[in-house]
Write a protein that holds these residues in place. Structure first.
Motif, PDB file in Angstrom:
ATOM      1  N   SER A  78      -1.570  -5.529 -39.448  1.00 19.44           N
ATOM      2  CA  SER A  78      -0.743  -6.310 -40.370  1.00 19.44           C
ATOM      3  C   SER A  78      -0.702  -5.691 -41.757  1.00 19.44           C
ATOM      4  CB  SER A  78      -1.264  -7.747 -40.461  1.00 19.44           C
ATOM      5  OG  SER A  78      -2.621  -7.750 -40.831  1.00 19.44           O
ATOM      6  N   LYS A  79       0.477  -5.763 -42.357  1.00 14.24           N
ATOM      7  CA  LYS A  79       0.683  -5.335 -43.734  1.00 14.24           C
ATOM      8  C   LYS A  79       1.466  -6.427 -44.441  1.00 14.24           C
ATOM      9  CE  LYS A  79       2.726  -1.678 -46.589  1.00 14.24           C
ATOM     10  NZ  LYS A  79       3.492  -0.394 -46.591  1.00 14.24           N
ATOM     11  N   PHE A  80       1.069  -6.752 -45.671  1.00 12.92           N
ATOM     12  CA  PHE A  80       1.710  -7.826 -46.414  1.00 12.92           C
ATOM     13  C   PHE A  80       2.400  -7.269 -47.648  1.00 12.92           C
ATOM     14  CE2 PHE A  80      -1.877  -9.606 -44.122  1.00 12.92           C
ATOM     15  CZ  PHE A  80      -1.291 -10.686 -43.470  1.00 12.92           C
ATOM     16  N   GLU A  81       3.575  -7.816 -47.931  1.00 17.70           N
ATOM     17  CA  GLU A  81       4.339  -7.365 -49.094  1.00 17.70           C
ATOM     18  C   GLU A  81       4.850  -8.574 -49.872  1.00 17.70           C
ATOM     19  OE1 GLU A  81       8.558  -5.066 -50.012  1.00 17.70           O
ATOM     20  OE2 GLU A  81       7.430  -4.531 -48.206  1.00 17.70           O
ATOM     21  N   ILE A  82       4.552  -8.600 -51.159  1.00 19.90           N
ATOM     22  CA  ILE A  82       5.051  -9.662 -52.037  1.00 19.90           C
ATOM     23  C   ILE A  82       6.457  -9.281 -52.487  1.00 19.90           C
ATOM     24  CG2 ILE A  82       4.680 -10.927 -54.178  1.00 19.90           C
ATOM     25  CD1 ILE A  82       1.689 -10.105 -53.912  1.00 19.90           C
ATOM     26  N   ILE A  83       7.411 -10.173 -52.266  1.00 15.53           N
ATOM     27  CA  ILE A  83       8.794  -9.898 -52.630  1.00 15.53           C
ATOM     28  C   ILE A  83       9.313 -10.974 -53.579  1.00 15.53           C
ATOM     29  CG2 ILE A  83       9.309  -8.647 -50.489  1.00 15.53           C
ATOM     30  CD1 ILE A  83      10.615 -11.190 -49.400  1.00 15.53           C
ATOM     31  N   PRO A  84      10.343 -10.663 -54.374  1.00 20.04           N
ATOM     32  CA  PRO A  84      10.957 -11.684 -55.238  1.00 20.04           C
ATOM     33  C   PRO A  84      11.559 -12.805 -54.388  1.00 20.04           C
ATOM     34  CG  PRO A  84      11.672  -9.477 -55.870  1.00 20.04           C
ATOM     35  CD  PRO A  84      10.969  -9.336 -54.561  1.00 20.04           C
ATOM     36  N   ARG A  85      11.623 -13.980 -54.962  1.00 23.71           N
ATOM     37  CA  ARG A  85      12.141 -15.136 -54.227  1.00 23.71           C
ATOM     38  C   ARG A  85      13.570 -14.903 -53.731  1.00 23.71           C
ATOM     39  NH1 ARG A  85      10.029 -19.887 -53.522  1.00 23.71           N
ATOM     40  NH2 ARG A  85      11.291 -21.702 -52.981  1.00 23.71           N
ATOM     41  N   LYS A  86      14.375 -14.171 -54.516  1.00 18.48           N
ATOM     42  CA  LYS A  86      15.760 -13.933 -54.115  1.00 18.48           C
ATOM     43  C   LYS A  86      15.851 -13.074 -52.865  1.00 18.48           C
ATOM     44  CE  LYS A  86      16.389  -9.976 -57.237  1.00 18.48           C
ATOM     45  NZ  LYS A  86      17.179  -9.427 -58.371  1.00 18.48           N
ATOM     46  N   GLU A  87      14.809 -12.272 -52.585  1.00 20.15           N
ATOM     47  CA  GLU A  87      14.799 -11.461 -51.370  1.00 20.15           C
ATOM     48  C   GLU A  87      14.259 -12.240 -50.171  1.00 20.15           C
ATOM     49  OE1 GLU A  87      12.889  -7.702 -51.885  1.00 20.15           O
ATOM     50  OE2 GLU A  87      13.923  -7.275 -53.776  1.00 20.15           O
ATOM     51  N   ASN A  88      13.783 -13.439 -50.440  1.00 16.31           N
ATOM     52  CA  ASN A  88      13.240 -14.283 -49.373  1.00 16.31           C
ATOM     53  C   ASN A  88      14.100 -15.526 -49.156  1.00 16.31           C
ATOM     54  OD1 ASN A  88      11.206 -14.561 -47.417  1.00 16.31           O
ATOM     55  ND2 ASN A  88      10.057 -16.003 -48.679  1.00 16.31           N
ATOM     56  N   LYS A  89      15.363 -15.444 -49.577  1.00  9.63           N
ATOM     57  CA  LYS A  89      16.214 -16.637 -49.583  1.00  9.63           C
ATOM     58  C   LYS A  89      16.508 -17.173 -48.185  1.00  9.63           C
ATOM     59  CE  LYS A  89      20.427 -13.824 -50.088  1.00  9.63           C
ATOM     60  NZ  LYS A  89      21.608 -13.550 -50.948  1.00  9.63           N
ATOM     61  N   GLU A  90      16.510 -16.301 -47.183  1.00 13.68           N
ATOM     62  CA  GLU A  90      16.813 -16.779 -45.828  1.00 13.68           C
ATOM     63  C   GLU A  90      15.701 -17.685 -45.310  1.00 13.68           C
ATOM     64  OE1 GLU A  90      18.737 -14.946 -41.733  1.00 13.68           O
ATOM     65  OE2 GLU A  90      17.596 -13.629 -43.058  1.00 13.68           O
ATOM     66  N   ALA A  91      14.443 -17.255 -45.477  1.00 14.96           N
ATOM     67  CA  ALA A  91      13.316 -18.089 -45.055  1.00 14.96           C
ATOM     68  C   ALA A  91      13.208 -19.330 -45.931  1.00 14.96           C
ATOM     69  CB  ALA A  91      12.022 -17.281 -45.113  1.00 14.96           C
ATOM     70  N   ASP A  92      13.499 -19.182 -47.234  1.00 16.32           N
ATOM     71  CA  ASP A  92      13.456 -20.310 -48.161  1.00 16.32           C
ATOM     72  C   ASP A  92      14.477 -21.376 -47.774  1.00 16.32           C
ATOM     73  OD1 ASP A  92      12.812 -21.650 -50.775  1.00 16.32           O
ATOM     74  OD2 ASP A  92      14.896 -21.132 -51.172  1.00 16.32           O
ATOM     75  N   MET A  93      15.680 -20.950 -47.397  1.00 14.41           N
ATOM     76  CA  MET A  93      16.712 -21.891 -46.990  1.00 14.41           C
ATOM     77  C   MET A  93      16.310 -22.647 -45.724  1.00 14.41           C
ATOM     78  SD  MET A  93      20.757 -21.211 -46.154  1.00 14.41           S
ATOM     79  CE  MET A  93      21.043 -20.627 -47.829  1.00 14.41           C
ATOM     80  N   LEU A  94      15.686 -21.919 -44.804  1.00 15.01           N
ATOM     81  CA  LEU A  94      15.235 -22.567 -43.569  1.00 15.01           C
ATOM     82  C   LEU A  94      14.181 -23.627 -43.867  1.00 15.01           C
ATOM     83  CD1 LEU A  94      14.995 -19.434 -41.249  1.00 15.01           C
ATOM     84  CD2 LEU A  94      16.494 -21.395 -40.875  1.00 15.01           C
ATOM     85  N   ALA A  95      13.259 -23.331 -44.779  1.00 13.67           N
ATOM     86  CA  ALA A  95      12.233 -24.304 -45.150  1.00 13.67           C
ATOM     87  C   ALA A  95      12.866 -25.535 -45.796  1.00 13.67           C
ATOM     88  CB  ALA A  95      11.224 -23.659 -46.095  1.00 13.67           C
ATOM     89  N   THR A  96      13.862 -25.313 -46.659  1.00 11.73           N
ATOM     90  CA  THR A  96      14.567 -26.424 -47.312  1.00 11.73           C
ATOM     91  C   THR A  96      15.315 -27.261 -46.288  1.00 11.73           C
ATOM     92  OG1 THR A  96      14.831 -25.145 -49.352  1.00 11.73           O
ATOM     93  CG2 THR A  96      16.311 -27.016 -49.023  1.00 11.73           C
ATOM     94  N   GLN A  97      15.954 -26.600 -45.331  1.00 12.22           N
ATOM     95  CA  GLN A  97      16.684 -27.332 -44.291  1.00 12.22           C
ATOM     96  C   GLN A  97      15.745 -28.167 -43.427  1.00 12.22           C
ATOM     97  OE1 GLN A  97      18.658 -23.809 -42.725  1.00 12.22           O
ATOM     98  NE2 GLN A  97      20.652 -24.578 -43.398  1.00 12.22           N
TER      99      GLN A  97
END
Length: 221
Positions: free
Chosen positions: A185-204
């Protein structure tokens, strides 16, 4: 799958030089080896993957046929959100991967109860992404996890301490699942705007909109 090629380069008079390539996509191994062997000076050729497994050329040719039927190169986006008013969490997961030359995207969200805060929702999102990884069929492969929760990722990488007992339990569950699946496993911190697809799913999910889709996409997407 990323691979590198190791070999000995023999020149006259009897000069033997060990050499090693950079990492590259396994789809072009055949052409690379063909060009290499045309020199007549490459010997003891070994192909190695990112899990440090090694094969000779004959073994790898057989493996490539099997790889065309297995999922490879997973990239996971995850996000969690928490609504304090209703004490519920929504998590969103998006996994991009390939099978042969075809690219796929698997998306899902889940509404969870009995969580305490947003950090716990982020951990739950990552843990559930591992369940989806397992469902797709990934084992003993490198996996890149991308998220915007800096604290969670820093704790997972061991850079930041975790003092909350509840979150430590999530850490233990995540590490146990990663080890069970044999993932690198490798982890990468990304800006919120680059994670908008997962963020939208969580909101939905918090809006009681259940999403689950598995689609074929263009490799360039």
């Amino acid at each position: 799958m990323k691979v590198k090629v190791k070999f000995t380069y023999k020149t006259e008079p009897k000069i033997v030089i060990p050499m090693e390539s950079n990492w590259f996509n396994q789809e072009i191994v055949g052409k690379f080896l063909s060009d290499l062997q045309h020199t007549g000076r490459a010997h003891d050729i070994i192909i190695m993957d990112e899990m440090e497994r090694e094969w000779n050329q004959k073994q790898f040719t057989k493996l490539q046929k099997k790889l065309d039927e297995e999922p490879t190169e997973p990239v996971v986006y995850f996000d969690g959100g928490y609504n304090r008013d209703v004490r519920k969490a929504g998590i969103g997961i998006v996994i991009y991967y390939k099978k042969g030359s075809t690219a796929y995207r698997d998306r899902m969200n889940v509404l969870l109860e009995e969580l305490e805060n947003n950090n716990e929702a982020e951990y739950a999102a990552l843990y559930n992404s591992l369940l989806l990884i397992e469902e797709i069929g990934f084992k003993h492969v490198p996996v890149l996890f991308k998220g915007d929760a800096q604290g969670v990722i820093k704790q997972l990488e061991g850079e930041w301490p975790c003092y909350e007992e509840t979150l430590n339990k999530w850490l233990d569950r995540i590490e146990k699942k990663i080890n069970m699946l044999g993932l690198k496993s490798k982890f990468e911190i990304i800006p919120r705007k680059e994670n908008k697809e997962a963020d939208m799913l969580a909101t939905q999910a918090l809006e009681y909109k259940n999403i689950r889709s598995h689609t074929e996409i263009n490799a360039e997407s």
